[in-house]
Design a protein around this motif. Structure first.
Motif, PDB file in Angstrom:
ATOM      1  N   THR A  28       8.985  30.840  41.463  1.00 22.38           N
ATOM      2  CA  THR A  28       8.445  29.983  40.407  1.00 22.38           C
ATOM      3  C   THR A  28       8.517  30.625  39.025  1.00 22.38           C
ATOM      4  O   THR A  28       8.502  29.932  38.020  1.00 22.38           O
ATOM      5  CB  THR A  28       6.980  29.620  40.725  1.00 22.38           C
ATOM      6  OG1 THR A  28       6.305  30.830  41.105  1.00 22.38           O
ATOM      7  CG2 THR A  28       6.903  28.622  41.873  1.00 22.38           C
ATOM      8  N   THR A  29       8.588  31.960  38.984  1.00 19.03           N
ATOM      9  CA  THR A  29       8.899  32.666  37.740  1.00 19.03           C
ATOM     10  C   THR A  29       9.339  34.084  38.103  1.00 19.03           C
ATOM     11  O   THR A  29       9.330  34.456  39.282  1.00 19.03           O
ATOM     12  CB  THR A  29       7.705  32.677  36.757  1.00 19.03           C
ATOM     13  OG1 THR A  29       8.193  33.110  35.475  1.00 19.03           O
ATOM     14  CG2 THR A  29       6.576  33.598  37.206  1.00 19.03           C
ATOM     15  N   ALA A  52       3.956  34.899  41.485  1.00 22.54           N
ATOM     16  CA  ALA A  52       5.105  33.989  41.633  1.00 22.54           C
ATOM     17  C   ALA A  52       5.332  33.679  43.111  1.00 22.54           C
ATOM     18  O   ALA A  52       5.156  34.540  43.964  1.00 22.54           O
ATOM     19  CB  ALA A  52       6.354  34.637  41.036  1.00 22.54           C
ATOM     20  N   ALA A  93       9.337  25.615  37.947  1.00 20.79           N
ATOM     21  CA  ALA A  93       9.517  27.015  37.545  1.00 20.79           C
ATOM     22  C   ALA A  93       9.447  27.173  36.038  1.00 20.79           C
ATOM     23  O   ALA A  93       9.640  26.215  35.284  1.00 20.79           O
ATOM     24  CB  ALA A  93      10.876  27.512  38.043  1.00 20.79           C
ATOM     25  N   VAL A  94       9.178  28.413  35.626  1.00 16.03           N
ATOM     26  CA  VAL A  94       9.246  28.749  34.196  1.00 16.03           C
ATOM     27  C   VAL A  94      10.056  30.042  34.063  1.00 16.03           C
ATOM     28  O   VAL A  94       9.885  30.973  34.838  1.00 16.03           O
ATOM     29  CB  VAL A  94       7.831  28.841  33.566  1.00 16.03           C
ATOM     30  CG1 VAL A  94       6.913  29.774  34.324  1.00 16.03           C
ATOM     31  CG2 VAL A  94       7.924  29.290  32.099  1.00 16.03           C
ATOM     32  N   VAL A 139       4.581  32.939  29.432  1.00 16.19           N
ATOM     33  CA  VAL A 139       5.113  32.655  30.775  1.00 16.19           C
ATOM     34  C   VAL A 139       3.972  32.643  31.789  1.00 16.19           C
ATOM     35  O   VAL A 139       3.874  31.743  32.626  1.00 16.19           O
ATOM     36  CB  VAL A 139       6.187  33.689  31.171  1.00 16.19           C
ATOM     37  CG1 VAL A 139       6.514  33.603  32.649  1.00 16.19           C
ATOM     38  CG2 VAL A 139       7.446  33.494  30.332  1.00 16.19           C
ATOM     39  N   ARG A 140       3.088  33.637  31.690  1.00 15.60           N
ATOM     40  CA  ARG A 140       1.989  33.695  32.661  1.00 15.60           C
ATOM     41  C   ARG A 140       1.077  32.473  32.529  1.00 15.60           C
ATOM     42  O   ARG A 140       0.626  31.916  33.526  1.00 15.60           O
ATOM     43  CB  ARG A 140       1.197  34.995  32.501  1.00 15.60           C
ATOM     44  CG  ARG A 140       1.927  36.189  33.140  1.00 15.60           C
ATOM     45  CD  ARG A 140       1.001  37.394  33.273  1.00 15.60           C
ATOM     46  NE  ARG A 140       0.896  38.095  32.013  1.00 15.60           N
ATOM     47  CZ  ARG A 140       1.647  39.160  31.681  1.00 15.60           C
ATOM     48  NH1 ARG A 140       2.516  39.640  32.533  1.00 15.60           N
ATOM     49  NH2 ARG A 140       1.513  39.737  30.508  1.00 15.60           N
ATOM     50  N   HIS A 169       2.877  29.431  33.905  1.00 15.66           N
ATOM     51  CA  HIS A 169       2.994  29.584  35.352  1.00 15.66           C
ATOM     52  C   HIS A 169       1.668  29.255  36.032  1.00 15.66           C
ATOM     53  O   HIS A 169       1.610  28.480  36.984  1.00 15.66           O
ATOM     54  CB  HIS A 169       3.444  31.013  35.680  1.00 15.66           C
ATOM     55  CG  HIS A 169       3.719  31.233  37.122  1.00 15.66           C
ATOM     56  ND1 HIS A 169       2.958  32.040  37.913  1.00 15.66           N
ATOM     57  CD2 HIS A 169       4.672  30.707  37.931  1.00 15.66           C
ATOM     58  CE1 HIS A 169       3.440  32.017  39.141  1.00 15.66           C
ATOM     59  NE2 HIS A 169       4.479  31.220  39.187  1.00 15.66           N
ATOM     60  N   LYS A 170       0.595  29.801  35.479  1.00 14.60           N
ATOM     61  CA  LYS A 170      -0.717  29.610  36.118  1.00 14.60           C
ATOM     62  C   LYS A 170      -1.215  28.171  35.954  1.00 14.60           C
ATOM     63  O   LYS A 170      -1.607  27.532  36.918  1.00 14.60           O
ATOM     64  CB  LYS A 170      -1.709  30.591  35.471  1.00 14.60           C
ATOM     65  CG  LYS A 170      -3.112  30.508  35.994  1.00 14.60           C
ATOM     66  CD  LYS A 170      -3.876  31.791  35.652  1.00 14.60           C
ATOM     67  CE  LYS A 170      -5.341  31.618  35.943  1.00 14.60           C
ATOM     68  NZ  LYS A 170      -6.157  31.431  34.746  1.00 14.60           N
ATOM     69  N   VAL A 205       2.689  25.402  36.486  1.00 10.23           N
ATOM     70  CA  VAL A 205       3.534  25.472  37.690  1.00 10.23           C
ATOM     71  C   VAL A 205       2.661  25.536  38.946  1.00 10.23           C
ATOM     72  O   VAL A 205       2.750  24.670  39.814  1.00 10.23           O
ATOM     73  CB  VAL A 205       4.499  26.682  37.638  1.00 10.23           C
ATOM     74  CG1 VAL A 205       5.398  26.692  38.862  1.00 10.23           C
ATOM     75  CG2 VAL A 205       5.346  26.647  36.365  1.00 10.23           C
TER      76      VAL A 205
END
Ligand code: ADP
Ligand code: ASP
Ligand code: MG
Length: 473
Positions: A239-240, A248, A313-314, A457-458, A461-462, A465
């Motif tokens: 996912t990242t 991830a 995803a990122v 990104v984090r 993602h959290k 995603v």
């Protein structure tokens, strides 16, 4: 019997233990399938080769010799641990020795000239794969699997754009069928060098860093593989980037389109061009972990699986630069964008994304950082008259940026996805410099400050995603 194409990356052949493990996997599959194997250089070797050439070009006559010593040691240790037959060992020793000698000769030439052309860089960086495949192939024979090593310079025919060569598909297809099909028909497992090709005249080229994935896809397509399996050091496409976010997760299925965007925008797990040769033929790709073969991995196919709105995803990509051309007089003046981009194209800079402000007072786009100075100079030259008339005030490059991309099929048809992404960035206190929404149906990309990237990104993602994932279940 169907053919499977199996590619093993640098870590998967990075040590004697890893090669033994990779060969066990291949030997198991080769019992009831035809197998074509593609290998990268042993982990770290390509970087060392490039470092040797670059330090030689900078006037250091010692570093490349130290590197040659390390290359000998690394490959000799693998040969000793993996191959018992004295005859095989001596032949492998001679082969590796000849290639390390070639490295030293090339670096000496570079050192004397104080210059490493991209042609010379390709010759040097191709040596790692050429050192690795004979060792892997010998190990397969030792395990009772008929095998031979093959250099892709006889198979992958390219143009002469060194370090990022373009493949000549028809000639490559013909060469691959001519050279590899007879071997596969005889039950031999060919072990082919990833990453490298050659021009029609036989001059070695490479397909760009990480290019072995693309090699595997090309060769797999032309031998009519049932599937192409990319064996690496993580459980699949995640996912990242797991180095950025330890939480991830593996994505079980992805479409060619989704993975294409992920790879293009920085997911290092696959080279950006990997899926291209496979799309037309609909050949599926599996990404699997050499060190955890029981894990399912990621399956990449033509079909698009997902409820619209699922963000899968990122990704992030650095070493890029945001170029902006701005001026009040740009409003309504036709042709400025076209001339700007023609100046960029003349510098052979790849434009990763384009954004325009609604007032039309500026054009901004992202190019590789290495090209940004040249690109700005070219634009200033092309638009000299407009600068003179002050229709355009400034053209500049900002190197301190990265692109973040959010990927998922049908994402854009679902209202609110972009809002969730921007909300996550707001919560993390990350400022968005530019946005491209809708370049494809699979992704939204944003430019942010390089310092902000890990946080951004984090946060996405959290909050988007993983949360979206939970919501979809
Ligand atoms: P190989 O040598 O097998 O080709 P690479 O190092 O090129 O392996 O690519 C695998 C690495 O890619 C992983 O170890 C991981 O750190 C990194 N990576 C970055 N983004 C992703 C992602 N989205 N999914 C999985 N791995 C990723
Ligand atoms: N060995 C090459 C590199 O390190 C190609 C690859 O690993 O895919 O870039
Ligand atoms: Mg790779």
């Amino acid at each position: 019997m169907p053919t499977l194409t199996l590619k093993f990356g640098g870590t998967s052949v990075g040590s004697a233990e890893a090669v033994a493990q990779a060969v066990d996997i291949v030997a198991g599959i080769a019992r009831n399938q035809r197998v074509l194997m593609i290998c990268s250089a042993m982990g770290g070797v390509t970087n060392l080769l490039i470092e040797g050439a670059q330090t030689a070009a900078a006037g250091d006559g010692a570093r490349y010799q130290a590197i040659a010593h390390m290359l000998r040691q690394k490959h000799e240790a693998a040969i000793r641990a993996l191959v018992d037959s004295d005859v095989e060992r001596i032949a492998l020793h001679d082969e590796v020795e000849a290639l390390v000698d070639e490295f030293e000769t090339l670096c000496y030439g570079i050192y004397v000239l104080r210059e490493a052309s991209s042609k010379a860089m390709d010759k040097v960086s191709s040596l790692g794969e050429r050192m690795c495949v004979p060792v892997v192939s010998a190990r397969l024979r030792q395990c009772g699997v008929p095998s031979c090593s093959v250099s892709a310079s006889r198979l992958v025919i390219t143009d002469d754009q060194f370090q990022n060569a373009g493949v000549l598909f028809e000639e490559t297809g013909a060469a691959v069928r001519r050279e590899l099909l007879p071997l596969l028909d005889q039950g031999v497992v060919p072990v082919v060098t990833g990453f490298i090709g050659a021009t029609r005249d036989g001059v070695v080229t490479t397909l760009g860093r990480g290019g072995s994935d693309y090699s595997a896809a090309l060769l797999g397509a032309y031998v009519d593989s049932a599937e192409v399996w990319i064996w690496t050091d993580v459980d699949g496409v995640m996912t990242t980037d797991p180095r950025l976010a330890p939480d991830a997760r593996v994505i079980p299925v992805l479409s060619y389109g989704e993975v294409g965007e992920m790879a293009y925008f920085g997911a290092k797990v696959l080279h950006a061009k990997t899926v291209q040769p496979l799309v037309e033929r609909g050949i599926p790709v599996r990404v699997k972990n050499t060190f955890n073969p029981a894990a399912e991995g990621t399956l990449i196919t033509r079909e698009e699986h997902a409820a619209p709105g699922t963000v899968k995803a990122v990704t992030a990509i650095g070493d890029v630069s945001l170029v902006t051309v701005a001026g009040r007089g740009m409003i309504g003046v036709p042709g400025i964008a076209a001339r700007t981009f023609s100046a960029v194209a003349k510098r052979q800079a790849n434009v990763l994304m384009i954004a325009q402000s609604s007032s039309e007072q500026s054009i901004c786009f992202v190019v590789p950082e290495a090209k940004s100075r040249e690109v700005v100079a070219a634009i200033k030259a092309e638009l000299e008259t407009e600068f003179g008339r002050q229709d355009i005030d400034r053209a500049w490059a900002d190197d301190d940026v990265e692109i973040i991309t959010v990927v998922g099929v049908g994402m854009l048809r679902q209202s609110g996805v972009a809002a969730r992404v921007f909300g996550a960035l707001g919560e993390a206190g990350v400022n968005i410099i530019a946005i491209v929404h809708g370049a494809s149906d699979y992704c939204v990309s944003m430019v942010v400050r390089a310092d902000d990237t890990p946080r951004a990104v984090r946060a996405i993602h959290k909050l988007v995603v993983l949360n979206g994932d939970a919501a979809a279940r």
